[in-house]
Scaffold this active site. Structure first.
Site, PDB file in Angstrom:
ATOM      1  N   GLY A  35      -9.611  23.166  -1.502  1.00 25.03           N
ATOM      2  CA  GLY A  35     -10.656  23.647  -2.690  1.00 25.03           C
ATOM      3  C   GLY A  35     -10.345  22.387  -3.758  1.00 25.03           C
ATOM      4  O   GLY A  35     -11.669  22.006  -4.316  1.00 25.03           O
ATOM      5  N   GLU A  54      -9.654  32.460  -3.441  1.00 21.78           N
ATOM      6  CA  GLU A  54      -9.873  32.187  -1.968  1.00 21.78           C
ATOM      7  C   GLU A  54     -10.408  33.199  -1.325  1.00 21.78           C
ATOM      8  O   GLU A  54     -10.074  34.310  -1.327  1.00 21.78           O
ATOM      9  CB  GLU A  54      -8.288  31.837  -1.807  1.00 21.78           C
ATOM     10  N   CYS A 108      -5.232  25.496  -4.387  1.00 24.99           N
ATOM     11  CA  CYS A 108      -5.922  25.474  -2.877  1.00 24.99           C
ATOM     12  C   CYS A 108      -6.222  23.809  -2.371  1.00 24.99           C
ATOM     13  O   CYS A 108      -6.923  23.234  -3.251  1.00 24.99           O
ATOM     14  CB  CYS A 108      -7.271  26.268  -3.195  1.00 24.99           C
ATOM     15  N   HIS A 110     -16.506  26.100   0.625  1.00 25.96           N
ATOM     16  CA  HIS A 110     -16.071  26.354  -0.615  1.00 25.96           C
ATOM     17  C   HIS A 110     -17.625  26.299  -1.683  1.00 25.96           C
ATOM     18  O   HIS A 110     -18.607  25.237  -1.169  1.00 25.96           O
ATOM     19  CB  HIS A 110     -15.364  24.989  -1.121  1.00 25.96           C
ATOM     20  N   CYS A 169      -6.536  24.548   5.744  1.00 27.93           N
ATOM     21  CA  CYS A 169      -5.648  24.680   4.601  1.00 27.93           C
ATOM     22  C   CYS A 169      -4.961  23.613   4.139  1.00 27.93           C
ATOM     23  O   CYS A 169      -3.823  23.178   4.665  1.00 27.93           O
ATOM     24  CB  CYS A 169      -4.586  25.850   4.971  1.00 27.93           C
TER      25      CYS A 169
HETATM   26  N1  LIG Z   1      -8.704  30.684   1.852  1.00 27.00           N
HETATM   27  C1  LIG Z   1      -8.969  29.660   2.837  1.00 27.00           C
HETATM   28  C2  LIG Z   1      -7.911  29.102   3.674  1.00 27.00           C
HETATM   29  C3  LIG Z   1      -6.581  28.754   2.867  1.00 27.00           C
HETATM   30  C4  LIG Z   1      -7.108  27.353   1.868  1.00 27.00           C
HETATM   31  C5  LIG Z   1      -6.352  26.893   1.000  1.00 27.00           C
HETATM   32  N2  LIG Z   1      -4.939  27.785   0.706  1.00 27.00           N
HETATM   33  C6  LIG Z   1      -5.950  25.455   0.867  1.00 27.00           C
HETATM   34  O1  LIG Z   1      -4.842  25.079   0.378  1.00 27.00           O
HETATM   35  O2  LIG Z   1      -6.796  24.534   1.287  1.00 27.00           O
HETATM   36  C7  LIG Z   1     -10.162  29.937   3.746  1.00 27.00           C
HETATM   37  O3  LIG Z   1     -10.279  31.119   4.319  1.00 27.00           O
HETATM   38  O4  LIG Z   1     -10.959  29.006   3.916  1.00 27.00           O
END
Ligand SMILES: N[C@H](CCC[C@H](N)C(=O)O)C(=O)O
Length: 295
Positions: free
Chosen positions: A226, A214, A223, A165, A73
């Site tokens: 991301g 997400e 993100c 991703h 994250c």
């Molecule tokens: N939903 C993402 C985790 C949070 C990633 C995001 N909030 C960031 O800042 O990278 C997953 O399950 O892979």
């Protein structure tokens, strides 16, 4: 149990410091779901735990709003780094944080009591299908591959930053009905661990627009992993050059990303406090306790 709510460009998390506390693993998905609920809980994109590590200076665990555990994250890492530095858990300007997706190195260059910007070496992107993970020939990459939803044809470029991703390019990030196709792609059978879905517009050689659905949290304001995946995908599709400082514009703000000549992805951005507070654990793990009691 004390908590600190923080955000990275509006991607907000409830942080619980477990360096001097413990929480039973079995409660964590329920706790994350219940705390993230905007009506019956605090409201957030998920729960982040700061823990001890045997292989790095610290360990970060991140749970999405649906209770699923994420592997990395980017926005959360910047919040954790700011929290640790501001609360004097660390005195050096560089330190390491272990995630399920690998160990990252954090750099804090500001000499302030409360830092504003954090830089993270997010490590190397993983590009092979077997590493995303996704179905197909494990030793091949997914670059601009067709993916049909009803009458509509999309093209996916898939990148892992420790978490998966799927990136789609569009002339305008608002041209694509992300609220509709996000969950469809997230749950597509080709992604055995589900996937985060990003829409990217290449504005010029140094700027991208990016919106995200997400995995486990839906549409968020930003993100970090991301945005890193967006830069990698744009480079793989020869839309931008490698080893350039790219500004990624997200709904919640900007991140500076560079995929350097050593194949490491660097991310720099803000991290901010929202509030501190206290929760009574039994109020938020009730579902688990009732089930345990057979009710
Ligand atoms: N939903 C993402 C985790 C949070 C990633 C995001 N909030 C960031 O800042 O990278 C997953 O399950 O892979």
């Amino acid at each position: 149990m004390l908590f600190t709510k923080m955000h990275g460009l509006g991607n907000n998390y409830i942080l619980i410091n477990l360096l001097e506390n413990t929480l039973e693993d079995e409660y964590l998905p329920t706790l994350a779901r219940n705390l993230s609920d905007v009506r019956f809980g605090i409201g957030s994109d998920g729960l982040i735990l700061i823990c001890d590590s045997k292989v790095a200076d610290f360990r970060m665990r991140i749970f999405n709003a649906d209770g699923s555990e994420g592997k990395n994250c980017g926005n959360g890492l910047r919040c954790v780094a700011k929290y640790l530095y501001d609360h004097q858990f660390i005195v050096s300007e560089s330190f390491t944080i272990e995630t399920l997706g690998g160990i990252v190195e954090v750099h804090i260059s500001e000499k302030k009591k409360e830092v504003e910007f954090v830089t993270v070496d997010m490590g190397e992107p993983k590009l092979l299908k077997g590493m995303i993970p996704m179905k197909g020939e494990p030793m091949t990459m997914t670059i601009n591959e067709p993916f049909t939803i009803g009458e509509n044809l999309y093209h996916l470029t898939c990148v892992s930053m420790g978490n998966p991703h799927a990136i789609i390019f569009a002339d305008n990030v608002h041209d694509v009905p992300l609220e509709k196709i996000g969950p469809i792609i997230e749950h597509a059978e080709i992604f055995p661990e589900r996937v985060n879905v990003g829409i990217v517009t290449v504005k010029n050689s140094k700027e991208l627009d990016y919106r995200v659905w997400e995995r486990g949290s839906g549409i968020t304001m930003a993100c970090g992993t991301g945005a890193c995946a967006a830069v990698v995908a744009a480079t793989l599709n020869k839309k931008i050059e490698k080893n350039q400082l790219i500004t990624v514009h997200l709904p919640g703000g900007d991140l500076e990303i560079r995929w350097d000549e050593n194949n490491h992805i660097w991310m720099k951005g803000r991290a901010e406090y929202i509030c501190h507070g206290e929760i009574k654990l039994e109020h938020f793990t009730k579902e688990k306790m009732l089930k345990a009691a057979g009710q």
